[in-house]
Design a protein around this motif. Sequence first.
Motif, PDB file in Angstrom:
ATOM      1  N   SER A   1       3.380   5.557 -15.391  1.00 12.40           N
ATOM      2  CA  SER A   1       2.738   4.244 -15.440  1.00 12.40           C
ATOM      3  C   SER A   1       2.550   3.605 -14.080  1.00 12.40           C
ATOM      4  CB  SER A   1       3.562   3.308 -16.333  1.00 12.40           C
ATOM      5  OG  SER A   1       4.900   3.205 -15.869  1.00 12.40           O
ATOM      6  N   GLN A   2       3.440   3.894 -13.107  1.00 16.27           N
ATOM      7  CA  GLN A   2       3.461   3.128 -11.866  1.00 16.27           C
ATOM      8  C   GLN A   2       2.568   3.673 -10.768  1.00 16.27           C
ATOM      9  OE1 GLN A   2       5.774   5.313 -12.672  1.00 16.27           O
ATOM     10  NE2 GLN A   2       6.806   6.197 -10.906  1.00 16.27           N
ATOM     11  N   LYS A   3       1.792   4.700 -11.066  1.00 13.33           N
ATOM     12  CA  LYS A   3       0.932   5.299 -10.045  1.00 13.33           C
ATOM     13  C   LYS A   3      -0.510   4.796 -10.237  1.00 13.33           C
ATOM     14  CE  LYS A   3       4.175   7.911  -8.111  1.00 13.33           C
ATOM     15  NZ  LYS A   3       4.525   7.946  -6.679  1.00 13.33           N
ATOM     16  N   CYS A   4      -1.433   5.688 -10.573  1.00  7.15           N
ATOM     17  CA  CYS A   4      -2.836   5.290 -10.651  1.00  7.15           C
ATOM     18  C   CYS A   4      -3.143   4.338 -11.805  1.00  7.15           C
ATOM     19  CB  CYS A   4      -3.722   6.528 -10.740  1.00  7.15           C
ATOM     20  SG  CYS A   4      -3.586   7.626  -9.313  1.00  7.15           S
ATOM     21  N   PHE A   5      -2.258   4.261 -12.800  1.00  6.81           N
ATOM     22  CA  PHE A   5      -2.469   3.301 -13.880  1.00  6.81           C
ATOM     23  C   PHE A   5      -2.233   1.863 -13.407  1.00  6.81           C
ATOM     24  CE2 PHE A   5      -1.605   7.154 -16.354  1.00  6.81           C
ATOM     25  CZ  PHE A   5      -2.599   7.083 -17.316  1.00  6.81           C
ATOM     26  N   SER A   6      -1.430   1.686 -12.360  1.00  8.96           N
ATOM     27  CA  SER A   6      -1.092   0.352 -11.839  1.00  8.96           C
ATOM     28  C   SER A   6      -0.420  -0.527 -12.891  1.00  8.96           C
ATOM     29  CB  SER A   6      -2.331  -0.355 -11.272  1.00  8.96           C
ATOM     30  OG  SER A   6      -2.652   0.170 -10.008  1.00  8.96           O
ATOM     31  N   ALA A   7       0.517   0.069 -13.603  1.00 11.70           N
ATOM     32  CA  ALA A   7       1.436  -0.671 -14.468  1.00 11.70           C
ATOM     33  C   ALA A   7       2.828  -0.548 -13.857  1.00 11.70           C
ATOM     34  CB  ALA A   7       1.406  -0.109 -15.887  1.00 11.70           C
TER      35      ALA A   7
ATOM     36  N   MET B   1       0.851  -1.194   0.000  1.00 13.73           N
ATOM     37  CA  MET B   1       0.000   0.000   0.000  1.00 13.73           C
ATOM     38  C   MET B   1       0.887   1.244   0.000  1.00 13.73           C
ATOM     39  SD  MET B   1      -3.186  -1.011  -0.117  1.00 13.73           S
ATOM     40  CE  MET B   1      -4.233   0.245   0.586  1.00 13.73           C
ATOM     41  N   THR B   2       1.724   1.326  -0.993  1.00 18.07           N
ATOM     42  CA  THR B   2       2.633   2.468  -1.125  1.00 18.07           C
ATOM     43  C   THR B   2       2.088   3.428  -2.183  1.00 18.07           C
ATOM     44  OG1 THR B   2       3.946   1.188  -2.708  1.00 18.07           O
ATOM     45  CG2 THR B   2       4.676   1.186  -0.404  1.00 18.07           C
ATOM     46  N   PRO B   3       2.466   4.700  -2.096  1.00 18.55           N
ATOM     47  CA  PRO B   3       2.009   5.682  -3.092  1.00 18.55           C
ATOM     48  C   PRO B   3       2.809   5.599  -4.382  1.00 18.55           C
ATOM     49  CG  PRO B   3       3.323   6.771  -1.427  1.00 18.55           C
ATOM     50  CD  PRO B   3       3.204   5.342  -0.993  1.00 18.55           C
ATOM     51  N   GLY B   4       2.915   4.421  -4.914  1.00 18.10           N
ATOM     52  CA  GLY B   4       3.649   4.155  -6.138  1.00 18.10           C
ATOM     53  C   GLY B   4       5.076   3.730  -5.841  1.00 18.10           C
ATOM     54  N   PRO B   5       5.542   2.711  -6.550  1.00 17.57           N
ATOM     55  CA  PRO B   5       4.784   1.894  -7.488  1.00 17.57           C
ATOM     56  C   PRO B   5       3.638   1.135  -6.792  1.00 17.57           C
ATOM     57  CG  PRO B   5       7.132   1.574  -7.824  1.00 17.57           C
ATOM     58  CD  PRO B   5       6.975   2.343  -6.561  1.00 17.57           C
ATOM     59  N   THR B   6       2.562   0.952  -7.506  1.00 18.27           N
ATOM     60  CA  THR B   6       1.399   0.279  -6.969  1.00 18.27           C
ATOM     61  C   THR B   6       1.374  -1.180  -7.438  1.00 18.27           C
ATOM     62  OG1 THR B   6       0.111   1.045  -8.862  1.00 18.27           O
ATOM     63  CG2 THR B   6       0.044   2.396  -6.882  1.00 18.27           C
ATOM     64  N   GLU B   7       0.431  -1.941  -6.869  1.00 17.03           N
ATOM     65  CA  GLU B   7       0.321  -3.346  -7.273  1.00 17.03           C
ATOM     66  C   GLU B   7      -0.092  -3.440  -8.741  1.00 17.03           C
ATOM     67  OE1 GLU B   7      -2.320  -7.317  -6.305  1.00 17.03           O
ATOM     68  OE2 GLU B   7      -2.053  -5.811  -4.741  1.00 17.03           O
ATOM     69  N   VAL B   8       0.506  -4.367  -9.446  1.00 23.47           N
ATOM     70  CA  VAL B   8       0.214  -4.562 -10.862  1.00 23.47           C
ATOM     71  C   VAL B   8      -0.789  -5.706 -11.003  1.00 23.47           C
ATOM     72  CG1 VAL B   8       1.193  -5.134 -13.115  1.00 23.47           C
ATOM     73  CG2 VAL B   8       2.517  -3.757 -11.494  1.00 23.47           C
ATOM     74  N   PRO B   9      -1.972  -5.458 -11.551  1.00 23.11           N
ATOM     75  CA  PRO B   9      -2.990  -6.508 -11.678  1.00 23.11           C
ATOM     76  C   PRO B   9      -2.525  -7.647 -12.580  1.00 23.11           C
ATOM     77  CG  PRO B   9      -3.940  -4.321 -12.061  1.00 23.11           C
ATOM     78  CD  PRO B   9      -2.461  -4.156 -12.024  1.00 23.11           C
ATOM     79  N   ALA B  10      -3.166  -8.800 -12.402  1.00 18.98           N
ATOM     80  CA  ALA B  10      -2.798  -9.992 -13.168  1.00 18.98           C
ATOM     81  C   ALA B  10      -2.923  -9.757 -14.672  1.00 18.98           C
ATOM     82  CB  ALA B  10      -3.670 -11.169 -12.742  1.00 18.98           C
ATOM     83  N   ALA B  11      -3.965  -9.044 -15.096  1.00 18.88           N
ATOM     84  CA  ALA B  11      -4.170  -8.828 -16.527  1.00 18.88           C
ATOM     85  C   ALA B  11      -3.013  -8.045 -17.146  1.00 18.88           C
ATOM     86  CB  ALA B  11      -5.485  -8.072 -16.756  1.00 18.88           C
ATOM     87  N   VAL B  12      -2.440  -7.132 -16.365  1.00 21.80           N
ATOM     88  CA  VAL B  12      -1.306  -6.347 -16.857  1.00 21.80           C
ATOM     89  C   VAL B  12      -0.060  -7.227 -16.934  1.00 21.80           C
ATOM     90  CG1 VAL B  12       0.175  -4.354 -16.384  1.00 21.80           C
ATOM     91  CG2 VAL B  12      -2.290  -4.216 -15.956  1.00 21.80           C
TER      92      VAL B  12
ATOM     93  N   VAL C   1       2.378  20.801 -15.504  1.00 21.09           N
ATOM     94  CA  VAL C   1       1.808  20.279 -14.264  1.00 21.09           C
ATOM     95  C   VAL C   1       2.224  18.825 -14.058  1.00 21.09           C
ATOM     96  CG1 VAL C   1      -0.309  19.705 -13.020  1.00 21.09           C
ATOM     97  CG2 VAL C   1      -0.162  21.851 -14.301  1.00 21.09           C
ATOM     98  N   ASP C   2       2.803  18.569 -12.901  1.00 21.06           N
ATOM     99  CA  ASP C   2       3.105  17.210 -12.455  1.00 21.06           C
ATOM    100  C   ASP C   2       1.823  16.628 -11.868  1.00 21.06           C
ATOM    101  OD1 ASP C   2       3.745  14.961 -10.977  1.00 21.06           O
ATOM    102  OD2 ASP C   2       5.366  15.887  -9.844  1.00 21.06           O
ATOM    103  N   ALA C   3       1.184  15.741 -12.634  1.00 20.80           N
ATOM    104  CA  ALA C   3      -0.011  15.040 -12.155  1.00 20.80           C
ATOM    105  C   ALA C   3       0.282  13.548 -12.020  1.00 20.80           C
ATOM    106  CB  ALA C   3      -1.177  15.271 -13.117  1.00 20.80           C
ATOM    107  N   VAL C   4       1.542  13.243 -11.755  1.00 20.67           N
ATOM    108  CA  VAL C   4       1.999  11.854 -11.719  1.00 20.67           C
ATOM    109  C   VAL C   4       1.197  11.027 -10.721  1.00 20.67           C
ATOM    110  CG1 VAL C   4       3.948  10.391 -11.036  1.00 20.67           C
ATOM    111  CG2 VAL C   4       4.327  12.321 -12.580  1.00 20.67           C
ATOM    112  N   SER C   5       0.876  11.586  -9.564  1.00 21.99           N
ATOM    113  CA  SER C   5       0.207  10.819  -8.508  1.00 21.99           C
ATOM    114  C   SER C   5      -1.296  11.013  -8.480  1.00 21.99           C
ATOM    115  CB  SER C   5       0.788  11.207  -7.145  1.00 21.99           C
ATOM    116  OG  SER C   5       2.158  10.900  -7.079  1.00 21.99           O
ATOM    117  N   SER C   6      -1.841  11.685  -9.468  1.00 17.04           N
ATOM    118  CA  SER C   6      -3.284  11.935  -9.455  1.00 17.04           C
ATOM    119  C   SER C   6      -3.970  11.507 -10.750  1.00 17.04           C
ATOM    120  CB  SER C   6      -3.562  13.422  -9.199  1.00 17.04           C
ATOM    121  OG  SER C   6      -2.856  14.249 -10.111  1.00 17.04           O
ATOM    122  N   LEU C   7      -3.274  11.571 -11.872  1.00 18.54           N
ATOM    123  CA  LEU C   7      -3.891  11.249 -13.151  1.00 18.54           C
ATOM    124  C   LEU C   7      -4.390   9.806 -13.162  1.00 18.54           C
ATOM    125  CD1 LEU C   7      -4.301  12.528 -16.040  1.00 18.54           C
ATOM    126  CD2 LEU C   7      -2.319  11.161 -16.698  1.00 18.54           C
ATOM    127  N   GLY C   8      -5.659   9.634 -13.461  1.00 15.82           N
ATOM    128  CA  GLY C   8      -6.261   8.307 -13.464  1.00 15.82           C
ATOM    129  C   GLY C   8      -6.821   7.892 -12.122  1.00 15.82           C
ATOM    130  N   GLY C   9      -6.690   8.766 -11.113  1.00 22.71           N
ATOM    131  CA  GLY C   9      -7.236   8.456  -9.797  1.00 22.71           C
ATOM    132  C   GLY C   9      -8.202   9.503  -9.279  1.00 22.71           C
TER     133      GLY C   9
END
Length: 364
Positions: free
Chosen positions: A195-201, A17-28, A172-180
Amino acid sequence: MAERAGVPRMSDDRLRMTPGPTEVPAAVRERMSEPTPNPDVEPAFFEFYRDLTAKLEAIYGDDDIAILGGEGILGLEAAVASLVEPGDRVLCIANGLYGEGFADFVDMAGGEAVVCDAPWRDPLDRERVEALLADESFDVATLVHCETPTGTVNDIEPILDALEEHGVISVVDAVSSLGGTPVPTDRIDVCLGASQKCFSAPPGLTVCSISDRAWEKIESFETDSLYTDLEPWRDAAADEWFPYTHLASNLYGLDAATDLLCEEGLESVFERHEDAAARCRERAADLGLSLYPDEATPSPTVTALEVGESATALQRTLAENHDIVLATGLGDLEDDILRIGHMGHNARVDRVDRTMDALATVLE
């Protein structure tokens, strides 16, 4: 699965439960295991890249999208290197580590950085920004939407209004917000994600949108860099030529992650993040923990909690005894702040509850 000598196998039950990198889902993960074409010579790869950038427009809006082969910091440096030529004046609007860090990139590009900073506990200093814009001339301005080190989301629209009024290009740095959470991408000239934040890649890709006004500035001069130059990316896919060999497997992973976001629907994704954040803050209050900086500007993607001088010890105990990985603060706040990332795939109430149950046990 056997372990290689000296390389411990990561636990399948470990909750990161870290603020990135986040868990990568199985489909990814599964998509990344597929055979990949040669990204330099096979037309199929360029078609795939064009399709991926079209998908990202659903998240970003209508501006041109470029995907760079490098972790999110590459985007911050590339935006400045591509927009700032020697002698340009850049207004760096900051209330945190990454906002202040933009000034370093400006210095590297030969520009003049004017830092309009506020204490990390405070919102961006809108009045001072407006006063500076009224009195002085600036070519570019930089700011951060979500300051991950402090769990703060900034209200950037009033500042974007002022920048637009004065004809200043916005980065604008939206690295930790874009997609969330909603980001006013249509108001931003260069909007940066990763990729490693709200995208969960997995880490490794920077995504950015670039307005026509930004492209005009980018193409007005030549940079001294290859890897951080955005100019070649404007026509890269159409010309079927990238400035360097692209990260094919990472792009496959981002494609699968983008599909998951679009299938769920952005409104549902944003609601899921809000629900997870609200539960985290509620459970923290039950434990007698205060939010950093306060309850006025907490991010939907990461919660920062004040824990005295015990953050590092709590982090270690949670990992060793409960298989839960959290982050501490950064800089001077390293041992004072415990950060819980509820972003991307981990923005789920049940995962927040598991985390807070463990934290309650440790605190007791």
